[in-house]
Design a protein around this motif. Structure first.
Motif, PDB file in Angstrom:
ATOM      1  N   TYR A 361       0.832  -1.209   0.000  1.00 37.57           N
ATOM      2  CA  TYR A 361       0.000   0.000   0.000  1.00 37.57           C
ATOM      3  C   TYR A 361       0.870   1.264   0.000  1.00 37.57           C
ATOM      4  O   TYR A 361       0.592   2.210  -0.740  1.00 37.57           O
ATOM      5  N   ALA A 362       1.905   1.286   0.833  1.00 37.53           N
ATOM      6  CA  ALA A 362       2.778   2.464   0.884  1.00 37.53           C
ATOM      7  C   ALA A 362       3.445   2.698  -0.467  1.00 37.53           C
ATOM      8  O   ALA A 362       3.563   3.847  -0.936  1.00 37.53           O
ATOM      9  N   ARG A 363       3.876   1.620  -1.120  1.00 40.10           N
ATOM     10  CA  ARG A 363       4.528   1.760  -2.421  1.00 40.10           C
ATOM     11  C   ARG A 363       3.547   2.287  -3.457  1.00 40.10           C
ATOM     12  O   ARG A 363       3.877   3.193  -4.235  1.00 40.10           O
ATOM     13  N   ASN A 364       2.336   1.759  -3.459  1.00 40.64           N
ATOM     14  CA  ASN A 364       1.344   2.219  -4.438  1.00 40.64           C
ATOM     15  C   ASN A 364       0.895   3.644  -4.158  1.00 40.64           C
ATOM     16  O   ASN A 364       0.645   4.427  -5.082  1.00 40.64           O
ATOM     17  N   ARG A 368       2.131   6.569  -7.065  1.00 37.11           N
ATOM     18  CA  ARG A 368       1.097   6.872  -8.043  1.00 37.11           C
ATOM     19  C   ARG A 368       1.333   8.264  -8.620  1.00 37.11           C
ATOM     20  O   ARG A 368       2.031   9.088  -8.026  1.00 37.11           O
ATOM     21  N   PRO A 369       0.782   8.565  -9.782  1.00 36.72           N
ATOM     22  CA  PRO A 369       1.044   9.866 -10.428  1.00 36.72           C
ATOM     23  C   PRO A 369       0.678  11.034  -9.523  1.00 36.72           C
ATOM     24  O   PRO A 369      -0.353  11.033  -8.857  1.00 36.72           O
ATOM     25  N   LEU A 370       1.577  12.012  -9.515  1.00 31.52           N
ATOM     26  CA  LEU A 370       1.348  13.175  -8.649  1.00 31.52           C
ATOM     27  C   LEU A 370       0.223  14.053  -9.163  1.00 31.52           C
ATOM     28  O   LEU A 370      -0.252  14.938  -8.448  1.00 31.52           O
ATOM     29  N   ILE A 376      -5.778  10.625  -0.637  1.00 28.73           N
ATOM     30  CA  ILE A 376      -5.522   9.364   0.064  1.00 28.73           C
ATOM     31  C   ILE A 376      -5.975   8.218  -0.839  1.00 28.73           C
ATOM     32  O   ILE A 376      -7.080   8.246  -1.394  1.00 28.73           O
ATOM     33  N   LEU A 377      -5.131   7.231  -0.960  1.00 25.35           N
ATOM     34  CA  LEU A 377      -5.438   6.067  -1.778  1.00 25.35           C
ATOM     35  C   LEU A 377      -6.124   5.001  -0.924  1.00 25.35           C
ATOM     36  O   LEU A 377      -5.538   4.515   0.053  1.00 25.35           O
ATOM     37  N   GLU A 378      -7.360   4.661  -1.280  1.00 22.15           N
ATOM     38  CA  GLU A 378      -8.097   3.591  -0.603  1.00 22.15           C
ATOM     39  C   GLU A 378      -8.059   3.774   0.912  1.00 22.15           C
ATOM     40  O   GLU A 378      -7.426   3.040   1.653  1.00 22.15           O
ATOM     41  N   GLU A 379      -8.757   4.804   1.361  1.00 20.78           N
ATOM     42  CA  GLU A 379      -8.733   5.148   2.780  1.00 20.78           C
ATOM     43  C   GLU A 379      -9.278   4.015   3.647  1.00 20.78           C
ATOM     44  O   GLU A 379      -8.752   3.742   4.733  1.00 20.78           O
ATOM     45  N   GLU A 380     -10.328   3.318   3.167  1.00 22.44           N
ATOM     46  CA  GLU A 380     -10.886   2.222   3.955  1.00 22.44           C
ATOM     47  C   GLU A 380      -9.862   1.104   4.147  1.00 22.44           C
ATOM     48  O   GLU A 380      -9.728   0.532   5.241  1.00 22.44           O
ATOM     49  N   ILE A 465       1.638  12.779   1.674  1.00 17.58           N
ATOM     50  CA  ILE A 465       2.144  12.088   2.871  1.00 17.58           C
ATOM     51  C   ILE A 465       1.422  12.584   4.118  1.00 17.58           C
ATOM     52  O   ILE A 465       1.044  11.791   4.998  1.00 17.58           O
ATOM     53  N   LYS A 466       1.202  13.892   4.189  1.00 19.15           N
ATOM     54  CA  LYS A 466       0.523  14.445   5.358  1.00 19.15           C
ATOM     55  C   LYS A 466      -0.891  13.897   5.481  1.00 19.15           C
ATOM     56  O   LYS A 466      -1.347  13.539   6.583  1.00 19.15           O
ATOM     57  N   ALA A 467      -1.615  13.797   4.352  1.00 16.60           N
ATOM     58  CA  ALA A 467      -2.981  13.271   4.403  1.00 16.60           C
ATOM     59  C   ALA A 467      -2.990  11.820   4.883  1.00 16.60           C
ATOM     60  O   ALA A 467      -3.813  11.423   5.718  1.00 16.60           O
ATOM     61  N   THR A 468      -2.050  11.021   4.373  1.00 16.18           N
ATOM     62  CA  THR A 468      -1.994   9.615   4.778  1.00 16.18           C
ATOM     63  C   THR A 468      -1.637   9.477   6.252  1.00 16.18           C
ATOM     64  O   THR A 468      -2.265   8.721   7.006  1.00 16.18           O
ATOM     65  N   LEU A 469      -0.613  10.209   6.687  1.00 14.85           N
ATOM     66  CA  LEU A 469      -0.176  10.113   8.083  1.00 14.85           C
ATOM     67  C   LEU A 469      -1.234  10.670   9.029  1.00 14.85           C
ATOM     68  O   LEU A 469      -1.390  10.174  10.154  1.00 14.85           O
ATOM     69  N   ASN A 470      -1.958  11.687   8.610  1.00 20.11           N
ATOM     70  CA  ASN A 470      -3.039  12.208   9.452  1.00 20.11           C
ATOM     71  C   ASN A 470      -4.142  11.162   9.625  1.00 20.11           C
ATOM     72  O   ASN A 470      -4.742  11.038  10.702  1.00 20.11           O
TER      73      ASN A 470
END
Length: 976
Positions: A361-364, A368-370, A376-380, A465-470
């Protein structure tokens, strides 16, 4: 009287007073009955073997039991440990220390002293005197012993008259012998002729018996009189006791009859119902156990199904629930002996799968394209993974994300460089293979666009990164908040545990004692208690999902489909709450530390971007590319880097110093090159300066005007098509004319370049201040060497340093001094308060410039002073008038005025000529003293007065000196 009480024998006791006191106070010591006796011993209590063994009043009322045993009351009350018999009762009842315990005086009772009885003694004293007087008058009575002995002897004599037969214990008139002995029928003959004698005998017998009766009654009355109070008290107590026992016996008999009827009518059927209900409950429990075993048997297939859809949280919850059921409710089941170890191995496998899934998941997510707008990718999926990792205490999963960030940051720069190089036709990728070498072949605009592109990519990268870590931190805080709510709920339950335990204890007591719940609670109370207990058990986070005591256990069995629905549904607050409903087994300290580490990971992401940017910057700076940038290019680069630094600080919330340090290092190099270029330029200008007044171009006048408006910045260059303005002779600064040289005009422009560079690059303010101070000092010292030191004679080839050169140099210095306060204010507004001490450089420079201006003025005065000394030393007082000496002096004064008047302000010109006039008066006075010419009105005095008047007239005739106070009378003053 005797017959009425003959059925109630008087109890004998050594201490009758204590006995009667005990009987009188017996009703006060009766305590309320705490519980009813066991009247239903066959009532089941959950285990058929554990039935009540106590005797029953219904079954065992005719059989002797231990409850028929009696204890001697005096023996029970006799305590051999104490010496005082009178305290036995109280110490037996209330403890050994009852008598000896000191009673604390009451705070509400006053302290009684002898003074309180003073009034009473005064009142009773007369009565006491009367009483003593009466005692002396009346004869004393016999002693108690004599009276008692006399009475005892008399009673014994009277009783001896009564026949012994009446005193026998077996005396009964029913016995014929006794009756004949008491009533001899020989005295009652029916035969005629003897009626009178029989009547007399009967009368005599009756009188004898009456006499006996009187003797006994007298003795009884006597005995009663001796113990009348105790006797009547005992008789009264005996009657009350007999009444109480009679009523008690009737009540017991009635109770036994009722209980016997209840046992036959109600208890037997009810007990049968209870036994059947207990059997039914046991059957239900056995059925639930079998159903639970069937559900547990399906655990492994269900876990495999959940893992196939990446439902790790549901699988872990199912494994945890199954292990809990195996340990608690299915413990000892032979068929499940290997299931626990299999579930543990399966749980380890899930740990590895979750770590691999999170790495993927972290790699994908990061690669992914900026250009993707989704933050956030697949938040669930992410939330499910984080919950699973937290549940398994894999608290270092964020390190996987950190490693992936480093790799992605490298790839971003590499991809940007590749894309840019591919668009530049001048770079042949086949000849230049290395990517760094290809980048170095770019010119500044191309490289600048590449850097801007990299910074924009990094900005999007950090926001992602901030959105994912939040999201991850929010999950951690949800678990932390759940733990806090759980603790609060446990505290609330503990506070209410006393009330709940009281209700449960009363219900258990009533059930155990054979009473029906309906006798103690109403139907509404029962529903309330049941609902309260059920809600508390359901609310408890530590409650078991399937309790063996529950009747409705099929509803509590584990259902794999429900857990699957929880994890596969959209992430809503309810779904998240269901995910964290289980105990995560994480302490608050661990969760807070994990949240801080995740926040630190965001800071590390900012540092990574800055570090990669620094490496990219240094790779381009290897050939000195950045040092060769002009001011505009470096300012653009600095602004771009500052903007990126501010963006990352706003995103991550912390300053990263690596890129700022690299910018500062490049800024220092830029400042050094900037300063060296301008210092070299100034040196070349000074070395070629001929110190003649230069014309002021219009652009320099505009530059000065912009500074006067409060803007220290270089004006924009006007297009060539604009109207050309002619240069002016003087530079107008705030209404004052400044004659200046070309070097000073360029110096002013250089100074403004320093100030504008500080505005563009705030980080170099202190360095620029130091360099500008050095530049101003250099100009001051170099101009002093060239003009005052006559260095321009050799450097430029001037024939001589004229007064006009000196005055022009002084005026140029004054122009620089005018701008020093403005420059100081400009730098002061951009310095930190702790850096204000650096402003002292401007104070030192101002002092040095003023000293230089004063030295130039002194030099001008010294030139005229040497001239006065040369001319007036040859002065002779003789005709014609004015003399040639004074004509020559006035001529030189006119030349001096002509040279400096257009250069210096009128006030400075007047002050300079006042100083020159003072020197002239000093030399003239000395020469007159040498010639012995005094102010005596003689011919010599007249000649000197005429020359002085000629000097005064010529000097005041000069422009701007007409009002000059020369005070020529001082030449005649004598020294005292």
């Amino acid at each position: 009287m005797a017959s009425s009480h003959s059925s109630s024998p008087v109890p004998q006791s050594n201490s009758s007073d204590a006995f009667f006191k005990k009987e009188m106070d017996a009703t006060k010591r009766f305590r309320p009955v705490q519980s009813l006796p066991d009247v239903c011993p066959k009532e089941p209590t959950g285990d058929p073997n554990n039935l009540c063994e106590s005797p029953s009043l219904v079954v065992d009322q005719h059989r002797w039991t231990i409850y028929h045993s009696k204890v001697n009351l005096p023996a029970a009350l006799n305590d051999p440990r104490l010496a005082k018999r009178e305290s036995d009762f109280f110490t037996k009842t209330w403890g050994v220390d009852f008598v000896d315990t000191e009673v604390t005086p009451s705070f509400y009772l006053p302290q009684i002293t002898k003074e309180h009885f003073a009034l009473y003694q005064q009142e009773i004293a007369p009565r006491e005197k009367v009483h003593e007087r009466c005692k002396n008058i009346c004869a004393p009575k016999n002693t108690f012993d004599g009276t008692l002995l006399h009475t005892h002897d008399k009673s014994r004599t009277d009783l001896e008259q009564v026949p012994k037969i009446f005193m026998k214990p077996d005396f009964a008139l029913e016995d014929s012998l006794t009756f004949n002995a008491v009533l001899p029928w020989s005295h009652f003959s029916i035969a005629g002729g003897k009626g009178n004698r029989d009547a007399a005998s009967s009368k005599l017998l009756q009188e004898k018996l009456s006499h006996y009766l009187d003797i006994v009654e007298v003795n009884i009355a006597h005995q009663i009189s001796l113990r009348s109070e105790a006797f009547f008290h005992a008789m009264t107590s005996q009657h009350e006791l007999q009444d109480y026992l009679r009523k008690t016996s009737q009540a017991v008999k009635l109770l036994r009859e009722k209980i016997s009827k209840i046992d036959k009518v109600m208890c037997e059927g009810s007990l049968r119902v209870l036994r059947l209900s207990l059997t039914r409950n046991n059957c239900i429990k056995a059925y639930n156990k079998l159903k639970l075993m069937a559900t547990v048997h399906q655990t492994q297939p269900t876990v495999q199904l959940l893992l196939s859809t990446s439902e790790f949280v549901g699988a872990l919850d199912l494994i945890a629930t199954t292990q809990e059921v195996l340990q608690q409710e299915l413990q000892g089941i032979h068929s499940f002996r290997h299931l626990g170890s299999q579930l543990c191995e399966l749980e380890k496998l899930i740990d590895k799968m979750m770590i691999a899934e999170f790495s993927t998941y972290a790699r994908n997510d990061l690669n992914r394209p900026l250009e993707d707008d989704c933050p956030i990718l697949e938040e669930e999926r992410l939330i499910s993974l984080v919950f699973g990792l937290l549940k398994q205490r894999k608290l270092n999963f964020y390190e996987i994300y950190g490693d992936e960030m480093i790799t992605t940051a490298k790839n971003i720069i590499k991809q940007c460089v590749v894309n840019t190089v591919s668009q530049i036709e001048e770079i042949d990728t086949e000849v230049v293979v290395k990517l760094a070498d290809q980048m170095r072949m770019m010119n500044f605009p191309q490289w600048f666009d590449l850097l801007k592109n990299i910074f924009s990519k990094f900005t999007i990268f950090l926001k992602r990164i901030k959105a994912t870590l939040n999201t991850i931190r929010s999950v951690v805080f949800l678990v932390l908040d759940k733990n806090q709510k759980t603790r609060d709920l446990e505290d609330t339950l503990q506070k209410n545990s006393a009330k709940d335990s009281t209700v449960d204890t009363e219900v258990a007591y009533l059930t155990h004692e054979g009473m029906f719940l309906s006798d103690a609670f109403s139907e509404g109370d029962l529903r309330l208690v049941a609902a309260d207990t059920t809600s508390q058990r359901n609310a408890s986070p530590n409650s078991e999902p399937c309790s063996s005591d529950s009747v409705s256990e099929p509803e509590c069995t584990t259902d794999s489909s429900s857990s699957k629905e929880q994890t596969s549904s959209s992430v809503t607050p309810g779904a998240v709450e269901m995910m964290i409903s289980d105990d995560m087994k994480l302490t608050d300290l661990e969760l807070v530390r994990l949240a801080n580490n995740i926040q630190e990971l965001l800071y590390n992401a900012s540092d990574i971007c800055h570090d990669r940017s620094v490496k990219f910057l240094m790779a381009r700076a290897k050939d000195g590319f950045l040092e060769k940038l002009n001011s505009n290019e470096f300012v653009a680069l600095s602004r771009l880097m500052e903007g990126f630094i501010l963006d990352t600080e706003q995103i991550c919330g912390r300053k990263s110093m690596s890129l700022r340090g690299a910018l500062q290092s490049q800024a220092n190099r830029f400042v050094n090159r900037f300063h060296e270029e301008r210092k070299t330029k100034l040196s070349l200008l000074l070395d070629n300066e001929r110190w003649k007044q230069a014309e002021v171009p219009a652009e320099f006048q505009d530059l000065v005007n912009s500074v006067s408006d409060g803007r220290i910045s270089l004006p924009e260059k006007k297009p060539a098509a604009a109207e050309e303005r002619k240069p002016t002779e003087f530079l107008i600064v705030e209404g004052q004319k400044y004659a200046t040289v070309g070097t000073v005009l360029l110096l002013i422009r250089i100074i403004l370049e320093y100030c504008q560079c500080v505005d563009n690059i705030p980080s170099i303010t202190t360095d620029m201040l130091t360099r500008l101070s050095d530049l101003l000092k250099y100009f001051n010292s170099r101009s002093c060497q060239l003009v005052l030191g006559a260095g321009a004679l050799q450097v430029v080839g001037l024939k001589t340093i004229t007064t006009k050169n000196l005055a022009l140099s002084s005026r140029c210095l004054q122009l620089i001094v005018h701008y020093i306060p403005i420059i100081r204010a400009h730098f002061e507004a951009r310095l930190q308060p702790k850096q204000f001490s650096m402003l002292r450089h401007f104070d030192h420079i101002t002092k040095d410039y003023h000293d230089h201006i004063a030295e130039i003025s002194a030099k001008l005065v010294a030139i005229m002073d040497s001239l006065f000394d040369k001319l007036l030393s040859k002065y002779e007082v003789k005709a014609p008038v004015p003399s040639a000496c004074f004509r020559n002096i006035c001529k030189q004064m006119a030349k001096m005025h002509e040279a400096i008047y257009d250069l210096l302000p009128e006030e400075q010109t007047q002050m300079l000529f006042l100083r020159i006039n003072a020197s002239y008066k000093l030399h003239l006075k000395r020469q007159l003293a040498h010639l012995n010419v005094v102010n005596d009105g003689g011919p010599l005095n007249g000649l000197v007065t005429s020359d002085v008047a000629f000097y005064t007239g010529n000097l005041q005739a000069l422009k701007g000196l007409n009002n000059l106070d020369l005070n020529m009378a001082e030449i005649w003053e004598q020294k005292r």
